[in-house]
Scaffold this motif. Structure first.
Motif, PDB file in Angstrom:
ATOM      1  N   GLN A 139      44.943   1.205 -25.765  1.00 44.95           N
ATOM      2  CA  GLN A 139      43.474   0.726 -25.512  1.00 44.95           C
ATOM      3  C   GLN A 139      43.153   0.770 -24.050  1.00 44.95           C
ATOM      4  OE1 GLN A 139      42.665  -2.707 -27.980  1.00 44.95           O
ATOM      5  NE2 GLN A 139      42.865  -1.367 -29.872  1.00 44.95           N
ATOM      6  N   TYR A 140      43.473   1.858 -23.334  1.00 41.44           N
ATOM      7  CA  TYR A 140      43.379   1.777 -21.830  1.00 41.44           C
ATOM      8  C   TYR A 140      41.973   1.370 -21.429  1.00 41.44           C
ATOM      9  CZ  TYR A 140      47.632   4.375 -22.842  1.00 41.44           C
ATOM     10  OH  TYR A 140      48.877   4.689 -23.323  1.00 41.44           O
ATOM     11  N   GLU A 180      39.812  -0.663 -22.322  1.00 40.26           N
ATOM     12  CA  GLU A 180      39.883  -1.991 -22.576  1.00 40.26           C
ATOM     13  C   GLU A 180      40.718  -2.609 -21.463  1.00 40.26           C
ATOM     14  OE1 GLU A 180      40.202  -0.048 -24.922  1.00 40.26           O
ATOM     15  OE2 GLU A 180      38.649  -0.518 -26.349  1.00 40.26           O
ATOM     16  N   THR A 181      42.012  -2.169 -21.251  1.00 37.61           N
ATOM     17  CA  THR A 181      43.036  -2.534 -20.624  1.00 37.61           C
ATOM     18  C   THR A 181      42.647  -2.789 -19.101  1.00 37.61           C
ATOM     19  OG1 THR A 181      44.786  -2.301 -21.781  1.00 37.61           O
ATOM     20  CG2 THR A 181      45.343  -2.885 -19.617  1.00 37.61           C
ATOM     21  N   THR A 222      48.234   1.124 -15.504  1.00 39.37           N
ATOM     22  CA  THR A 222      47.535   1.766 -16.672  1.00 39.37           C
ATOM     23  C   THR A 222      46.684   2.877 -16.474  1.00 39.37           C
ATOM     24  OG1 THR A 222      47.325  -0.486 -17.008  1.00 39.37           O
ATOM     25  CG2 THR A 222      45.889   0.775 -18.245  1.00 39.37           C
ATOM     26  N   LEU A 262      46.472  -5.018 -25.589  1.00 39.96           N
ATOM     27  CA  LEU A 262      45.852  -3.830 -25.447  1.00 39.96           C
ATOM     28  C   LEU A 262      46.506  -2.611 -25.158  1.00 39.96           C
ATOM     29  CD1 LEU A 262      42.670  -5.415 -23.787  1.00 39.96           C
ATOM     30  CD2 LEU A 262      42.816  -4.942 -26.183  1.00 39.96           C
ATOM     31  N   LEU A 263      47.359  -2.947 -24.219  1.00 41.42           N
ATOM     32  CA  LEU A 263      48.100  -1.622 -23.461  1.00 41.42           C
ATOM     33  C   LEU A 263      49.050  -1.200 -24.556  1.00 41.42           C
ATOM     34  CD1 LEU A 263      48.690  -0.195 -20.991  1.00 41.42           C
ATOM     35  CD2 LEU A 263      50.460  -1.845 -20.306  1.00 41.42           C
ATOM     36  N   ALA A 275      45.798  -8.320 -21.799  1.00 38.20           N
ATOM     37  CA  ALA A 275      45.573  -7.022 -21.642  1.00 38.20           C
ATOM     38  C   ALA A 275      47.034  -6.231 -21.793  1.00 38.20           C
ATOM     39  CB  ALA A 275      45.177  -6.743 -20.132  1.00 38.20           C
ATOM     40  N   LEU A 276      48.143  -6.602 -21.275  1.00 36.28           N
ATOM     41  CA  LEU A 276      49.436  -6.107 -20.848  1.00 36.28           C
ATOM     42  C   LEU A 276      50.075  -6.074 -22.235  1.00 36.28           C
ATOM     43  CD1 LEU A 276      50.427  -7.134 -17.712  1.00 36.28           C
ATOM     44  CD2 LEU A 276      49.235  -5.253 -18.201  1.00 36.28           C
ATOM     45  N   GLU A 289      39.808  -5.240 -17.917  1.00 31.82           N
ATOM     46  CA  GLU A 289      40.396  -6.568 -18.114  1.00 31.82           C
ATOM     47  C   GLU A 289      40.995  -6.789 -16.696  1.00 31.82           C
ATOM     48  OE1 GLU A 289      42.259  -8.816 -20.895  1.00 31.82           O
ATOM     49  OE2 GLU A 289      40.913  -8.230 -22.316  1.00 31.82           O
ATOM     50  N   THR A 348      46.429 -11.921 -17.953  1.00 32.81           N
ATOM     51  CA  THR A 348      46.884 -10.689 -18.046  1.00 32.81           C
ATOM     52  C   THR A 348      47.512 -10.296 -19.410  1.00 32.81           C
ATOM     53  OG1 THR A 348      48.995 -11.127 -16.869  1.00 32.81           O
ATOM     54  CG2 THR A 348      47.120 -10.443 -15.388  1.00 32.81           C
TER      55      THR A 348
END
Length: 208
Positions: A13-14, A16-17, A41, A8-9, A4-5, A20, A1
């Motif tokens: 980049q929602y 993509e988040t 998200t 990306l977040l 992603a967190l 994942e 995680t």
């Protein structure tokens, strides 16, 4: 995680988040924490329906887990169902043992719902606690926001960044911050998070 967190977040980049986190949830359908991040998200990307679906699933898996009620309260806050948001966040706080980080969200809901006295009581209590133990600055920022005190909110936000409070990471996505993004004090927050600079990110712009 973590990718992603933390990568990306914050950059907005929602999609993509979400991809994942959806994969992780499919691998473990009973996970509460990952589903909480996923529901959040979806909220950040203004997708209310899938956010609510994941919140309902959290509550179905464990009706006494505070994160489920917290997520529901924030969803209700975003939807404008302020009285219900207060009830949900009060329940989340009680189930979690009233931790300071969660009381900040409750204070935001109190203020938004017009319960200024209740919000001020929470703020005073957390400020008193901060004299003897750590209180997350982001919690104080949220209560200040609920009270309409932008000066204090921005001050506590900067302190939250100094303290590496994890709740500052999604600042560009919080729907309840939309009305302050035109404030000239907002871009410096993003700049301190290395998300933009005051020169490259105008005061009314958002990262997406």
């Amino acid at each position: 995680t973590r990718h992603a967190l933390c990568r990306l977040l914050p950059l907005g980049q929602y999609a993509e988040t979400i991809a994942e986190l959806e994969e992780m949830v499919q691998a473990d359908p009973f996970t509460i924490h990952v589903r909480w991040f996923l529901a959040s998200t979806y909220l950040f990307s203004r997708q209310q329906a899938p956010a609510r679906a994941h919140i309902d699933r959290m509550l179905h898996v464990d009706a006494r887990h505070p994160l489920g009620h917290m997520a529901l309260g924030i969803w209700q806050l975003v939807e404008g169902d302020l009285a219900a948001a207060v009830v949900s966040l009060e329940k989340a706080s009680a189930l979690a043992g009233r931790p300071a980080w969660l009381l900040g969200w409750l204070g935001l809901a109190y203020g938004a719902a017009g319960r200024q006295d209740a919000a001020r009581l929470l703020l005073d209590d957390l400020l008193a606690q901060s004299a003897v133990r750590y209180v997350p600055p982001f919690a104080l920022a949220m209560i200040s926001l609920g009270l309409g005190d932008r000066d204090a909110m921005f001050e506590w936000m900067h302190r939250a960044i100094d303290a590496r409070d994890p709740f500052v990471i999604p600042i560009p996505g919080y729907p309840f911050l939309d009305h302050i993004r035109s404030d000239p004090r907002y871009p410096p927050l993003l700049a301190r998070l290395n998300l933009c600079s005051p020169e490259s990110c105008g005061p009314a712009e958002r990262l997406r």
